[in-house]
Design a protein around this motif. Structure first.
Motif, mmCIF file in Angstrom:
data_model
loop_
_atom_site.group_PDB
_atom_site.id
_atom_site.type_symbol
_atom_site.label_atom_id
_atom_site.label_comp_id
_atom_site.label_asym_id
_atom_site.label_seq_id
_atom_site.Cartn_x
_atom_site.Cartn_y
_atom_site.Cartn_z
ATOM 1 N N SER A 25 -1.460 7.514 -7.668
ATOM 2 C CA SER A 25 -1.306 8.179 -6.374
ATOM 3 C C SER A 25 -1.797 9.608 -6.515
ATOM 4 O O SER A 25 -2.169 10.065 -7.599
ATOM 5 N N ASP A 45 1.938 -10.076 5.291
ATOM 6 C CA ASP A 45 1.180 -8.958 5.853
ATOM 7 C C ASP A 45 1.103 -9.130 7.366
ATOM 8 O O ASP A 45 0.290 -9.889 7.885
ATOM 9 N N HIS A 58 5.564 -6.829 6.478
ATOM 10 C CA HIS A 58 4.945 -5.544 6.144
ATOM 11 C C HIS A 58 4.157 -5.030 7.348
ATOM 12 O O HIS A 58 3.151 -5.631 7.746
ATOM 13 N N THR A 107 1.978 -1.961 9.427
ATOM 14 C CA THR A 107 1.074 -0.832 9.223
ATOM 15 C C THR A 107 1.112 0.025 10.479
ATOM 16 O O THR A 107 0.832 -0.480 11.572
ATOM 17 N N HIS A 133 3.912 0.894 6.356
ATOM 18 C CA HIS A 133 2.906 1.469 5.474
ATOM 19 C C HIS A 133 1.882 2.241 6.294
ATOM 20 O O HIS A 133 1.601 1.893 7.446
ATOM 21 N N ALA A 171 -4.988 7.699 3.374
ATOM 22 C CA ALA A 171 -3.589 7.467 3.060
ATOM 23 C C ALA A 171 -2.758 8.714 3.345
ATOM 24 O O ALA A 171 -3.243 9.838 3.234
ATOM 25 N N CYS A 213 3.666 10.709 9.574
ATOM 26 C CA CYS A 213 4.949 10.440 8.930
ATOM 27 C C CYS A 213 6.078 10.475 9.959
ATOM 28 O O CYS A 213 6.993 9.659 9.918
ATOM 29 N N ARG A 230 6.031 7.239 11.870
ATOM 30 C CA ARG A 230 6.628 6.138 11.115
ATOM 31 C C ARG A 230 8.140 6.259 11.068
ATOM 32 O O ARG A 230 8.855 5.257 11.121
ATOM 33 N N ARG A 286 13.058 -0.423 4.575
ATOM 34 C CA ARG A 286 12.756 0.131 3.257
ATOM 35 C C ARG A 286 12.537 -0.925 2.187
ATOM 36 O O ARG A 286 11.746 -0.734 1.269
ATOM 37 N N THR A 308 11.351 -4.090 0.115
ATOM 38 C CA THR A 308 10.215 -5.001 -0.012
ATOM 39 C C THR A 308 10.676 -6.272 -0.718
ATOM 40 O O THR A 308 11.809 -6.358 -1.216
#
Length: 547
Positions: free
Chosen positions: A125, A342, A381, A383, A412, A445, A460, A463, A478, A480
């Motif tokens: 990252s 996904d 998940h 996006t 994400h 990203a 952010c 989200r 949160r 996964t």
């Protein structure tokens, strides 16, 4: 020519679950080097001992007090403000001082090893790019002969630093680095001959050059099984890491479709890897990455696990269009505990035009319902936000969650590869219903945006707003599928969100004793040599005499 390469992983702080588990990408790179006749060693610093050395314990009391107050807050992810609080309490400066000291020690030890020809740093990252550069500069200052390269699926994040300065790295190996790393190790004449390395960005005579050749392969089965042996990956064998291994059902250059032939590995390859890891460590807990597998490959993989009678506990991520009732039932029978799908958006328009998914909302909802009906911990998940998200698309996504009720729906950011690949071009003007905080800085990203554009805190915030709406529906925003697997192994089945909160608090507060405790408990549950893994498929059942 036999040469030695050192593969380094230094995670960014704060550590996460994945940082404390073995790295499948480095294990695969090491296996490729060894298969080509070279030597390789993995130095993975994602351990509790490293966390204990890095954490500013002198500030622990004030941080614990801050966490106690944050736990009483009803806001989504109350720990998110801890990083900014670090600056207030002076903990960030203390951490940087400890990190720099550790980087110097690591670099001096590596620079003194004259047998190491190539040092490859994994870029996870934006957070660990600075650490990579510090170690590399120190090595370069005392050892000019060692080749220093950056690798990893996210190595593109380091391109700006590589292109914009005369940094210490000699090359970035884009996409899958197996073949490129072998070429760099094999050619001893320096950057002049590095043009043969596929997907490489390298320095030559003061210029930045990109190799013209790209990696292509006819059969993915030619790639060796990732190497986790004690000699190659010492931290994976001495109990310093959680022994939950990631199995990539499909791997190869850029994880892309080969030049010709089948589009994936033989289904027996992942099963062989499972058996080998059980033989090494008694491992019975895995995460299987099948996100790029076709429907037939996914069914064949599950059937292979069942036929070999592998008594496993695993999580899996898969594509929506590739799961059906038969596959889901087989997954449950074979030991799957959590499934991640996904599902980027609940908007039919965005699914088809922006994300280019081969399914619509109806098929998406059917997959989520079927996964829950099969008894799997189901993760959708999401996006968000894309440049085309507005009030309508947000409401459509929430309606899908209301109708399907998955266990979790983590969010994400839109990544650069997705934006570059999308054929849905942004309109000339902003959509009328776009939230004020959603800006047109998408396509990169969030971590990169946060470092380069201060105004891009808006994605952010968007989200966070969506996550709060999801949490109000009693759906975790949160957890996964991987976290759900770890929670079940640690004895937190049904309390996955609570497990996430407890462990995140330990990471942020530097509770190394607590982290070591749950890693020990997890390894006891995940490694059981007594649970047999059959290496061969079932034979035909013989007729019983007298029946």
């Amino acid at each position: 020519m036999d040469t030695r390469s050192l593969l380094i992983r230094f995670p960014a702080f704060p550590f996460s679950f994945c940082d404390l588990t073995p790295d499948s990408e480095l294990a695969r790179l090491a296996a490729s080097l060894i298969d080509a006749g070279h030597s390789a060693e993995i130095a993975d610093f994602g351990t509790v001992a490293v966390l204990d050395r890095l954490f500013p314990h002198e500030h622990q009391a004030s941080l614990q007090s801050l966490l106690d107050r944050a736990d009483k807050s009803s806001a989504w992810n109350p720990l998110a403000g801890l990083i900014s609080a670090w600056r207030t309490h002076g903990a960030a400066e203390c951490y940087r001082s400890k990190r720099d000291s550790l980087c110097t020690d690591i670099a001096r030890e590596i620079a003194g090893r004259r047998d190491v020809r190539v040092v490859a740093f994994k870029v996870d990252s934006v957070g660990n790019i600075d650490t990579v550069h510090r170690i590399a500069r120190e090595i370069r200052s005392t050892n000019s002969r060692t080749i220093l390269v950056g690798v990893g699926k996210n190595v593109e994040l380091a391109q700006n630093q590589f292109l914009g300065s005369s940094g210490p790295l000699d090359a970035l190996l884009l996409s899958d680095a197996s073949e490129a790393l072998i070429e760099l190790v094999s050619h001893g004449d320096g950057p002049v001959d590095w043009s043969v390395a596929p997907n490489a960005l390298y320095r030559c005579n003061g210029e930045i050059r990109r190799s013209a050749r790209t990696a292509s392969v006819q059969f993915l089965d030619i790639f060796p099984t990732p190497n986790y042996s004690r000699e190659v990956y010492p931290t994976a064998s001495n109990g310093e890491k959680a022994r939950v291994f990631t199995i990539e059902e499909r791997s190869g250059p850029a994880r892309a479709k080969p030049a010709a032939g089948p589009s994936g590995k033989a289904v027996s390859a992942p099963a062989r890897e499972l058996v080998q890891l059980h033989a090494l460590y008694g491992a019975t807990a895995f995460h299987i990455d099948a996100g790029s597998s076709s429907h037939d490959q996914l069914r064949a993989l599950v059937r292979e696990v069942l036929f070999r009678r592998l008594r496993l506990s695993f999580s899996m991520n898969a594509a929506v269009e590739n799961v059906d009732a038969i596959v889901l039932a087989a997954l449950k029978s074979s030991g799957c505990r959590a499934l991640g799908l996904d599902t980027p958006s609940g908007s039919q328009r965005l699914l088809m035009d922006y994300y280019q998914r081969p399914f619509g909302v109806t098929q998406l909802e059917q997959a989520l319902r079927a996964s829950k009906a099969a008894g799997l911990y189901t993760v959708a998940h999401l996006t968000y936000p894309s440049p085309h998200d507005d009030y309508h698309t947000e409401a459509e996504t929430l309606r899908v969650l209301d109708r399907t009720r998955p266990h979790a729906a983590p969010i994400h950011p839109v990544g650069p590869k997705l934006s570059a690949a999308s054929r849905y071009e942004p309109p000339g003007a902003r959509p009328r219903n776009l939230r004020p905080e959603v800006v047109y800085a998408m396509g990169t990203a969030w971590d990169w945006l946060r470092e380069t554009e201060p105004v891009s805190v808006s994605p952010c915030a968007a989200r966070r707003t969506l996550a709060e709406a999801i949490e109000k529906r009693r759906i975790s925003a949160r957890v996964t599928e991987y976290t759900a697997l770890l929670a079940s192994l640690a004895g937190y089945s049904g309390l996955e969100d609570e497990f996430w909160r407890i462990v995140q608090r330990q990471f942020f507060s530097g509770d190394c004793a607590g982290i070591a405790t749950w890693i020990g408990a997890l390894n006891e549950a995940a490694c059981d040599p007594a649970r047999a893994c059959a290496a061969e498929p079932w034979g035909q059942i013989q007729s019983a005499v007298g029946n």
